[in-house]
Every structure is written in C-alpha cells, then in structure tokens.
Design a protein around this motif. Sequence first.
Motif, mmCIF file in Angstrom:
data_model
loop_
_atom_site.group_PDB
_atom_site.id
_atom_site.type_symbol
_atom_site.label_atom_id
_atom_site.label_comp_id
_atom_site.label_asym_id
_atom_site.label_seq_id
_atom_site.Cartn_x
_atom_site.Cartn_y
_atom_site.Cartn_z
ATOM 1 N N HIS A 212 -25.146 80.141 5.661
ATOM 2 C CA HIS A 212 -23.729 81.015 5.460
ATOM 3 C C HIS A 212 -23.720 80.972 6.713
ATOM 4 O O HIS A 212 -22.417 80.514 7.029
ATOM 5 N N LYS B 188 -11.720 89.361 1.839
ATOM 6 C CA LYS B 188 -11.765 87.866 2.912
ATOM 7 C C LYS B 188 -11.488 86.927 1.599
ATOM 8 O O LYS B 188 -11.409 85.546 1.801
ATOM 9 N N VAL C 276 -11.555 86.564 8.446
ATOM 10 C CA VAL C 276 -12.164 85.950 7.395
ATOM 11 C C VAL C 276 -14.063 86.440 8.753
ATOM 12 O O VAL C 276 -14.663 87.115 7.722
ATOM 13 N N ARG D 15 -18.628 89.622 8.327
ATOM 14 C CA ARG D 15 -19.550 90.621 9.412
ATOM 15 C C ARG D 15 -19.410 92.250 8.458
ATOM 16 O O ARG D 15 -20.606 93.150 8.667
ATOM 17 N N ALA E 105 -21.566 94.718 5.476
ATOM 18 C CA ALA E 105 -23.039 94.728 5.612
ATOM 19 C C ALA E 105 -22.688 96.496 5.982
ATOM 20 O O ALA E 105 -23.941 97.457 5.515
HETATM 21 C C1 HEM Z 1 -15.845 81.426 -0.738
HETATM 22 C C2 HEM Z 1 -16.495 81.938 0.321
HETATM 23 C C3 HEM Z 1 -17.286 82.988 0.580
HETATM 24 C C4 HEM Z 1 -17.780 83.588 -0.463
HETATM 25 C C5 HEM Z 1 -17.557 83.994 -1.602
HETATM 26 C C6 HEM Z 1 -18.563 85.339 0.605
HETATM 27 C C7 HEM Z 1 -20.083 86.016 0.817
HETATM 28 C C8 HEM Z 1 -20.063 86.355 1.603
HETATM 29 C C9 HEM Z 1 -21.468 87.509 0.834
HETATM 30 C C10 HEM Z 1 -21.739 87.833 -0.313
HETATM 31 C C11 HEM Z 1 -22.088 87.703 2.111
HETATM 32 C C12 HEM Z 1 -23.499 88.454 2.164
HETATM 33 C C13 HEM Z 1 -22.812 90.022 2.666
HETATM 34 C C14 HEM Z 1 -23.272 91.030 2.669
HETATM 35 O O1 HEM Z 1 -23.921 91.399 1.992
HETATM 36 O O2 HEM Z 1 -23.980 91.483 3.765
HETATM 37 C C15 HEM Z 1 -21.694 86.979 3.484
HETATM 38 C C16 HEM Z 1 -21.700 87.666 4.998
HETATM 39 C C17 HEM Z 1 -20.996 86.413 6.176
HETATM 40 N N1 HEM Z 1 -19.940 85.576 5.777
HETATM 41 FE FE1 HEM Z 1 -19.207 84.963 3.894
HETATM 42 N N2 HEM Z 1 -18.388 84.268 2.135
HETATM 43 C C18 HEM Z 1 -17.284 83.403 2.258
HETATM 44 C C19 HEM Z 1 -16.936 82.577 2.630
HETATM 45 C C20 HEM Z 1 -17.380 82.624 4.408
HETATM 46 C C21 HEM Z 1 -17.047 82.618 5.458
HETATM 47 C C22 HEM Z 1 -15.454 81.045 5.067
HETATM 48 C C23 HEM Z 1 -16.765 82.987 7.053
HETATM 49 C C24 HEM Z 1 -16.141 83.059 8.340
HETATM 50 C C25 HEM Z 1 -15.695 82.513 8.638
HETATM 51 C C26 HEM Z 1 -17.912 84.338 5.983
HETATM 52 C C27 HEM Z 1 -18.104 84.858 7.359
HETATM 53 C C28 HEM Z 1 -19.369 86.272 6.286
HETATM 54 C C29 HEM Z 1 -19.915 86.693 7.762
HETATM 55 C C30 HEM Z 1 -19.900 86.690 9.208
HETATM 56 C C31 HEM Z 1 -21.058 87.420 6.906
HETATM 57 C C32 HEM Z 1 -21.939 87.957 7.932
HETATM 58 C C33 HEM Z 1 -22.791 86.997 7.991
HETATM 59 C C34 HEM Z 1 -24.631 87.777 8.085
HETATM 60 O O3 HEM Z 1 -24.840 89.210 8.904
HETATM 61 O O4 HEM Z 1 -25.572 87.748 7.788
HETATM 62 N N3 HEM Z 1 -17.959 84.166 5.259
HETATM 63 N N4 HEM Z 1 -20.665 86.161 2.964
#
Ligand code: HEM
Lengths: 126, 154
Positions: B31, B99, B143, B148, B151
């Motif tokens: 991701h 988001k 986004v 970020r 969490a």
């Molecule tokens: C359909 C698209 C997306 C879905 C369903 C999705 C869903 C998620 C989920 C469920 C998490 C885990 C959250 C947690 O419990 O910490 C996450 C983390 C994250 N997402 Fe997404 N996301 C999507 C697209 C994106 C995009 C396009 C970006 C950035 C431009 C993004 C940025 C982030 C960041 C920065 C994190 C934290 C990562 C980490 O702490 O390891 N996401 N996302």
Amino acid sequence: MTMTRRTTLATALATGLGLVLATPALAHHGWAWTTGGNIVLTGIIRSVSLGNPHGVLEVDAEGELWTVEVGQPWRNARAGLVDGDLAEGVEVTIEGEPSADPDERLMKAERITIAGKVYELYPARS
Amino acid sequence: MEGLLAALEGSGLATWARGARWGYAALSGAHVLGIALLVGAMVPLNLVRLGLGRVPQEPIARVLVPAAGVGLALAAATGAVLFAVRASEYAALAVVQAKLILVALGTASALVLHAAYGWFMERAGARRRAIHAGVSLVLWLMVLALGRLIAFVG
Ligand code: HEM
C-alpha cells in the motif's frame, strides 16, 4: 514515542510498587493509575476481536466498559497467549497506557495478567 | 450496508490478512509503495504544470502519468484488502469516509480529464492544465494525510 518509552520505563521500574498501591483503589473503581502514568485495570472480558492491525477487547471493570487494544496476532503469540486465553468471561488484569482523556475508557495493553500468569506484550521495554 | 461490510470481513482474503504476520506487513508495505508511486509522481508533475522549472511538460508527463496510474491501482487494490480486514470499524470512521470520497473523486476526475484531453493532457491548454494540476496536488496530499491519520483516530 520517546515520551511513551520513558513513561513505560518508569512504569516498569515502579511496577511492583505501583501494583501494590493500585490494589486498594481497584476495589472501588476497577482501574487505577500506576506511579508511572500507566493504569491497571481489572475486569471481565465481554467481547474479543483479535487480528490485524491490532486486537481489541471490551472489558467490564466494575460496571465500566473499557476498550482495550491488545497486540497483533504475532505479538500476542510471542507474549505466550494462546487461542482461548483472551475469551469472553475471562477475568483479566491489564496494565498499559490509557488514552489522554481517561473518560474515553480506552487503553493500550502492555502487560496482561490472567489467573496469576503475566504476559508481556512489549518484553523489550520491561 | 452492514451486510456488505460483514461479508467483506468474512471473506477469505480478509480472514487471511487479519491473521497473517508477514503477509499483513507485505500488504501494508505494498500500500505504501502504491502511495509512494502515486504521490511521488503527482507532486513533481503538478508542480511542473504550475510552472516549476520551465521544462517541457510532455516528456515528464510520459514518465510520471503511468507511474501515478500504477501507484493508484496498487494503492486501491491493497487498500481494499486492508479495509476488508476491519470493514465495519473503518467504515464508521469519518477520516476513512473522507479519504474514500476523495479517492473516488480524484480517480473519476483523472479518468474524465484524460478521456477529454489525452493521457498526457496534450489537448488541454496550459491554463487548464495548471488549474487541474493545482487541484490534483491538494487532493492527493489530502488523501495521503487522511490515510496516515487512520491509525491515530481508530
Ligand atoms: C480505494 C483506495 C484505498 C483504500 C480502500 C485504502 C484503505 C486503507 C486502509 C484500510 C489503511 C489502513 C489504516 C490503518 O488501520 O492504519 C490505509 C492506510 C493508508 N493509506 Fe490507504 N487506501 C486507499 C488508497 C490510498 C491512497 C490513494 C493513498 C495516498 C495518496 C493512501 C494513503 C494511505 C496512508 C498514508 C496510509 C497509512 C499507511 C501506514 O501507516 O502504513 N491510501 N489505507
């Protein structure tokens, strides 16, 4: 993070004393501060949801329902917890960091005690 | 809605990811790789379109547009599985809702704009390109920030 580590270290050093001090208060509130700024909570597990990104328990402490974050599967397993240890109806004592607002009744477990056995979720810190 | 969320949580993939150690680590790592490609392409491309560096836009777009597209696809695919692990909890969070709305808006507008003006926006005027670049810059950084934050509010 640094703050947390320091707090935790202080807690670890003071745990014995903290637990002793906490015990009388527990009888009335179900939870109490340790001297290190963590809390000790004793109650009955009401619901369990284990797994990534971290497990969550709901613990009934003298009528107050607390949400307790435990580890991911590997962290719980490393601490020695096996399937069935964290289960509904089990009495647990949990030491860890509460959310900044204690009224939220939310905490992150660092150490879990079940039937006198201590499980360290963060052994490197203690 | 609740039925759908429960079905997602009960799916084989979600059940596997909930219990996996390195599998879950790899999933969230992928991701982040998707995010890195997407944001790492969109920031310089949009700045160039806003006039930074006064360099020719087309060759830069030819490299960065595909990178952003691959990054978005990877982030969306892995994000969907991360979401399914705790679907009902995530769906209840305002940060996650915001988001997902922004991801949908950004994806839809990218598709519409590229359909109208070409994959590299070659049929749009400089002014139009600059306006969309500004919007895109803000949107994808929002986004990123919202992702970020998940969490820290759950
Ligand atoms: C359909 C698209 C997306 C879905 C369903 C999705 C869903 C998620 C989920 C469920 C998490 C885990 C959250 C947690 O419990 O910490 C996450 C983390 C994250 N997402 Fe997404 N996301 C999507 C697209 C994106 C995009 C396009 C970006 C950035 C431009 C993004 C940025 C982030 C960041 C920065 C994190 C934290 C990562 C980490 O702490 O390891 N996401 N996302």
